[in-house]
Design a protein around this motif. Structure first.
Motif, PDB file in Angstrom:
ATOM      1  N   VAL A  83       0.868  -1.171   0.000  1.00 34.18           N
ATOM      2  CA  VAL A  83       0.000   0.000   0.000  1.00 34.18           C
ATOM      3  C   VAL A  83       0.908   1.225   0.000  1.00 34.18           C
ATOM      4  O   VAL A  83       1.775   1.367   0.877  1.00 34.18           O
ATOM      5  CB  VAL A  83      -0.951   0.029   1.219  1.00 34.18           C
ATOM      6  CG1 VAL A  83      -1.637   1.382   1.334  1.00 34.18           C
ATOM      7  CG2 VAL A  83      -1.982  -1.079   1.115  1.00 34.18           C
ATOM      8  N   LEU A  84       0.730   2.081  -0.990  1.00 32.46           N
ATOM      9  CA  LEU A  84       1.501   3.317  -1.108  1.00 32.46           C
ATOM     10  C   LEU A  84       0.590   4.468  -0.711  1.00 32.46           C
ATOM     11  O   LEU A  84      -0.498   4.622  -1.275  1.00 32.46           O
ATOM     12  CB  LEU A  84       1.987   3.491  -2.550  1.00 32.46           C
ATOM     13  CG  LEU A  84       2.738   2.285  -3.143  1.00 32.46           C
ATOM     14  CD1 LEU A  84       3.044   2.524  -4.615  1.00 32.46           C
ATOM     15  CD2 LEU A  84       4.004   2.003  -2.360  1.00 32.46           C
ATOM     16  N   ILE A  85       1.029   5.263   0.263  1.00 35.58           N
ATOM     17  CA  ILE A  85       0.228   6.376   0.767  1.00 35.58           C
ATOM     18  C   ILE A  85       0.851   7.678   0.277  1.00 35.58           C
ATOM     19  O   ILE A  85       1.976   8.018   0.659  1.00 35.58           O
ATOM     20  CB  ILE A  85       0.144   6.354   2.302  1.00 35.58           C
ATOM     21  CG1 ILE A  85      -0.318   4.985   2.811  1.00 35.58           C
ATOM     22  CG2 ILE A  85      -0.780   7.465   2.804  1.00 35.58           C
ATOM     23  CD1 ILE A  85      -0.164   4.783   4.308  1.00 35.58           C
ATOM     24  N   ASP A  86       0.125   8.375  -0.578  1.00 41.70           N
ATOM     25  CA  ASP A  86       0.591   9.647  -1.126  1.00 41.70           C
ATOM     26  C   ASP A  86       0.241  10.758  -0.135  1.00 41.70           C
ATOM     27  O   ASP A  86      -0.925  11.075   0.056  1.00 41.70           O
ATOM     28  CB  ASP A  86      -0.077   9.890  -2.483  1.00 41.70           C
ATOM     29  CG  ASP A  86       0.388  11.173  -3.155  1.00 41.70           C
ATOM     30  OD1 ASP A  86       1.515  11.616  -2.878  1.00 41.70           O
ATOM     31  OD2 ASP A  86      -0.384  11.731  -3.956  1.00 41.70           O
ATOM     32  N   CYS A  87       1.252  11.326   0.507  1.00 45.92           N
ATOM     33  CA  CYS A  87       1.047  12.337   1.550  1.00 45.92           C
ATOM     34  C   CYS A  87       0.959  13.745   0.962  1.00 45.92           C
ATOM     35  O   CYS A  87       1.525  14.022  -0.093  1.00 45.92           O
ATOM     36  CB  CYS A  87       2.205  12.305   2.546  1.00 45.92           C
ATOM     37  SG  CYS A  87       2.340  10.768   3.470  1.00 45.92           S
ATOM     38  N   PRO A  88       0.309  14.662   1.689  1.00 48.75           N
ATOM     39  CA  PRO A  88       0.300  16.065   1.266  1.00 48.75           C
ATOM     40  C   PRO A  88       1.677  16.695   1.531  1.00 48.75           C
ATOM     41  O   PRO A  88       2.492  16.139   2.265  1.00 48.75           O
ATOM     42  CB  PRO A  88      -0.771  16.692   2.155  1.00 48.75           C
ATOM     43  CG  PRO A  88      -0.811  15.838   3.372  1.00 48.75           C
ATOM     44  CD  PRO A  88      -0.478  14.444   2.910  1.00 48.75           C
ATOM     45  N   PRO A  89       1.945  17.876   0.962  1.00 47.96           N
ATOM     46  CA  PRO A  89       3.245  18.528   1.145  1.00 47.96           C
ATOM     47  C   PRO A  89       3.337  19.255   2.483  1.00 47.96           C
ATOM     48  O   PRO A  89       3.446  20.485   2.539  1.00 47.96           O
ATOM     49  CB  PRO A  89       3.313  19.497  -0.031  1.00 47.96           C
ATOM     50  CG  PRO A  89       1.888  19.829  -0.316  1.00 47.96           C
ATOM     51  CD  PRO A  89       1.106  18.595  -0.002  1.00 47.96           C
ATOM     52  N   SER A  90       3.274  18.503   3.565  1.00 50.93           N
ATOM     53  CA  SER A  90       3.375  19.104   4.896  1.00 50.93           C
ATOM     54  C   SER A  90       3.771  18.021   5.883  1.00 50.93           C
ATOM     55  O   SER A  90       3.824  16.837   5.554  1.00 50.93           O
ATOM     56  CB  SER A  90       2.040  19.716   5.322  1.00 50.93           C
ATOM     57  OG  SER A  90       1.174  18.710   5.815  1.00 50.93           O
TER      58      SER A  90
END
Length: 196
Positions: free
Chosen positions: A137-144
């Protein structure tokens, strides 16, 4: 349970979504079953994977996967994300090995709930048991390094930084790396490690 990887950087435009989508594609091409959790309210990974947000027929997204129940006690239930996983919009043969929890701007509403009890464990609880049929599972995080990224790191086994070869992006990747190293225990995830 799948191996979960949170992909992040403390700067926008560092190719986090691109890395998440292309890594999912490469893993699927090699025969692996992959889930992508778009945990950025911009929803770029969702769009790139062929998901279309239809205001006339709204679908469940990451915002609903980690939303507190409307009745007391306000909690996120184990496996709450089960109904949110969906196929991607690609037509390639390996696309059937990629699942998506899409995001839209309403995910930002979950960030405002950071002070509620157990808030940083919501994604881990929501995913519990729902990724057993997946390899990764790849979790794309926000830029923060804020609440949404903290929820992603609380659910992940590993953190991976995406960066571009320029000063601001590398400096922000180093901040992400140092945050991961300092925060595992605070996020209830002492096994979290940084891949690179």
């Amino acid at each position: 349970m799948a191996t979960r990887v949170a992909i992040g950087n403390n700067k926008g435009g560092a190719k986090k979504s691109t890395l998440a989508v292309r890594l999912a594609e490469a893993l699927a091409k090699s025969g692996k079953r992959v889930g992508v959790v778009d945990f950025d309210p911009q929803g770029n990974a969702s769009r790139r994977l062929g998901w279309k947000d239809d205001p006339e027929a709204p679908q469940l997204t990451a915002a609903e996967a980690v939303e507190y129940s409307s009745t007391p006690p306000k909690v996120v239930y184990d496996g709450q994300a089960a109904e949110v996983w969906q196929p991607i919009g690609w037509t390639t043969p390996y696309a059937e090995r990629i699942r998506l929890i899409p995001a839209r701007y309403t995910l930002e509403d979950r960030a405002t709930e950071a002070g509620m009890k157990g808030a940083w464990r919501r994604l881990a609880k929501a995913l519990k048991g729902t990724d057993d049929a997946l390899d990764y599972v790849l979790i794309d995080c926000p830029p923060s390094l804020g609440h949404l990224t903290q929820m992603a790191l609380g659910a992940a086994h590993f953190a991976l930084a995406s960066t571009e070869p320029e000063y601001d992006s590398i400096e922000a990747a180093v901040r992400y790396r140092d945050f991961v190293a300092a925060s595992g225990d605070d996020l209830g995830n002492s096994e979290l490690s940084f891949l690179g």
